[in-house]
Design a protein around this motif. Structure first.
Motif, mmCIF file in Angstrom:
data_model
loop_
_atom_site.group_PDB
_atom_site.id
_atom_site.type_symbol
_atom_site.label_atom_id
_atom_site.label_comp_id
_atom_site.label_asym_id
_atom_site.label_seq_id
_atom_site.Cartn_x
_atom_site.Cartn_y
_atom_site.Cartn_z
ATOM 1 N N PHE A 20 0.737 -1.174 -0.028
ATOM 2 C CA PHE A 20 0.102 0.060 0.206
ATOM 3 C C PHE A 20 0.642 1.282 -0.081
ATOM 4 O O PHE A 20 0.443 2.177 -0.765
ATOM 5 C CB PHE A 20 -0.922 -0.057 1.053
ATOM 6 C CG PHE A 20 -2.158 -1.192 0.885
ATOM 7 C CD1 PHE A 20 -3.109 -0.641 0.094
ATOM 8 C CD2 PHE A 20 -1.978 -2.269 2.013
ATOM 9 C CE1 PHE A 20 -4.152 -1.498 0.153
ATOM 10 C CE2 PHE A 20 -3.045 -2.954 1.627
ATOM 11 C CZ PHE A 20 -4.275 -2.653 1.044
ATOM 12 N N HIS A 25 1.030 5.370 -2.672
ATOM 13 C CA HIS A 25 0.705 6.223 -1.789
ATOM 14 C C HIS A 25 -0.507 7.302 -2.500
ATOM 15 O O HIS A 25 -1.238 7.735 -1.669
ATOM 16 C CB HIS A 25 1.797 6.859 -1.271
ATOM 17 C CG HIS A 25 2.528 7.704 -2.101
ATOM 18 N ND1 HIS A 25 2.219 9.025 -2.970
ATOM 19 C CD2 HIS A 25 3.619 6.916 -3.118
ATOM 20 C CE1 HIS A 25 3.314 9.238 -3.839
ATOM 21 N NE2 HIS A 25 4.161 8.149 -3.840
ATOM 22 N N GLU A 71 -2.746 6.484 -4.795
ATOM 23 C CA GLU A 71 -4.132 5.777 -4.689
ATOM 24 C C GLU A 71 -5.015 5.679 -3.546
ATOM 25 O O GLU A 71 -6.173 5.752 -3.452
ATOM 26 C CB GLU A 71 -3.807 4.164 -5.366
ATOM 27 C CG GLU A 71 -4.918 3.458 -5.699
ATOM 28 C CD GLU A 71 -5.838 3.679 -6.586
ATOM 29 O OE1 GLU A 71 -6.983 3.511 -6.633
ATOM 30 O OE2 GLU A 71 -5.410 4.516 -7.718
ATOM 31 N N TRP A 72 -4.003 5.769 -2.455
ATOM 32 C CA TRP A 72 -4.557 5.384 -1.136
ATOM 33 C C TRP A 72 -4.361 6.613 -0.002
ATOM 34 O O TRP A 72 -4.704 6.216 1.030
ATOM 35 C CB TRP A 72 -3.872 4.199 -0.675
ATOM 36 C CG TRP A 72 -4.241 2.855 -1.477
ATOM 37 C CD1 TRP A 72 -3.223 2.234 -2.221
ATOM 38 C CD2 TRP A 72 -5.549 2.333 -1.352
ATOM 39 N NE1 TRP A 72 -4.101 1.073 -2.890
ATOM 40 C CE2 TRP A 72 -5.214 1.178 -2.265
ATOM 41 C CE3 TRP A 72 -6.722 2.341 -0.771
ATOM 42 C CZ2 TRP A 72 -6.363 0.299 -2.902
ATOM 43 C CZ3 TRP A 72 -7.458 1.197 -1.162
ATOM 44 C CH2 TRP A 72 -7.553 0.308 -1.965
#
Length: 213
Positions: free
Chosen positions: A91, A95, A97-98
């Motif tokens: 994840f 970074h 994207e989230w």
């Protein structure tokens, strides 16, 4: 610094690595060769040093007079998805994207450090060397081995994961070779005593080591 790319006339499959590697974080000793009959060996840095991204400031150090066979891979830290997370998905790497902090990107993997290869090491066909591994002088890595732990000097290892098979010499000779460090001699001195190296004459080589030239 050497400037001759190909050790043998007419052979474009073998190169002196320190003439073709440009990344300053990769250090290659003189006379270390890479052979690749499948891909262009000049592309070693692109094809064989993988997951080696600037964010980790990690180094690949390979000593003098090493022999590296086709398909050898050096896998660096970005290949090590962190085991601290409840998920193996990286994840922090994605970074944007989230909605995570870019500064935490390196937490996506476990950083195990540099890869350090000694002198006069032979790495066999399609072996894999993982991040954080130190391989001692004179060691031999068998074909298709996956090296996850340090390898002692003058030790032959093989398997997945790689484990010791046997030592190349008895402890007394290994100690003498480690003190002698013939690979650091001037080229003219190595050339003069090459028959002792090739024929395994350790006593004669020790005598030569005591002489300046």
């Amino acid at each position: 610094m050497m400037n001759k790319i190909y050790p043998r006339r007419g052979d474009k499959q073998t190169v002196y690595l320190n003439t073709v590697v440009k990344d300053p974080s990769i250090e290659i000793g003189d006379y270390t060769i890479y052979n690749d009959p499948v891909s262009d060996p000049i592309l070693f840095e692109q094809n064989n040093v993988l997951y080696h991204y600037p964010i980790n400031h990690e180094r690949l150090v390979i000593g003098k007079f090493c022999s590296i066979a086709c398909g050898t891979k050096f896998l660096f830290n970005c290949a090590n998805h962190t085991l601290k997370s409840l998920s193996t998905y990286t994840f922090p790497l994605f970074h944007e994207e989230w909605d995570l902090e870019k500064s935490d990107m390196a937490t996506a993997w476990d950083n195990k450090g540099n890869i350090i290869i000694g002198n006069d090491v032979w790495i066999g066909y399609e072996a894999v060397i993982m991040a954080g591994v130190n391989i001692g002088d004179g060691a031999i890595i068998a074909s298709h081995a996956v090296v996850t732990k340090n390898v002692a000097p003058y030790t032959i290892v093989g398997g997945v994961p790689a484990s010791p098979i046997r030592k190349r010499f008895d402890d007394d000779i290994i100690q003498k070779l480690e003190i002698l460090k013939w690979w650091n001699w001037p080229t003219c001195k190595i050339r003069k005593n090459l028959h002792h190296i090739i024929n395994g004459n350790i006593d004669e080589l020790l005598k030569a080591g005591k002489n300046e030239y």
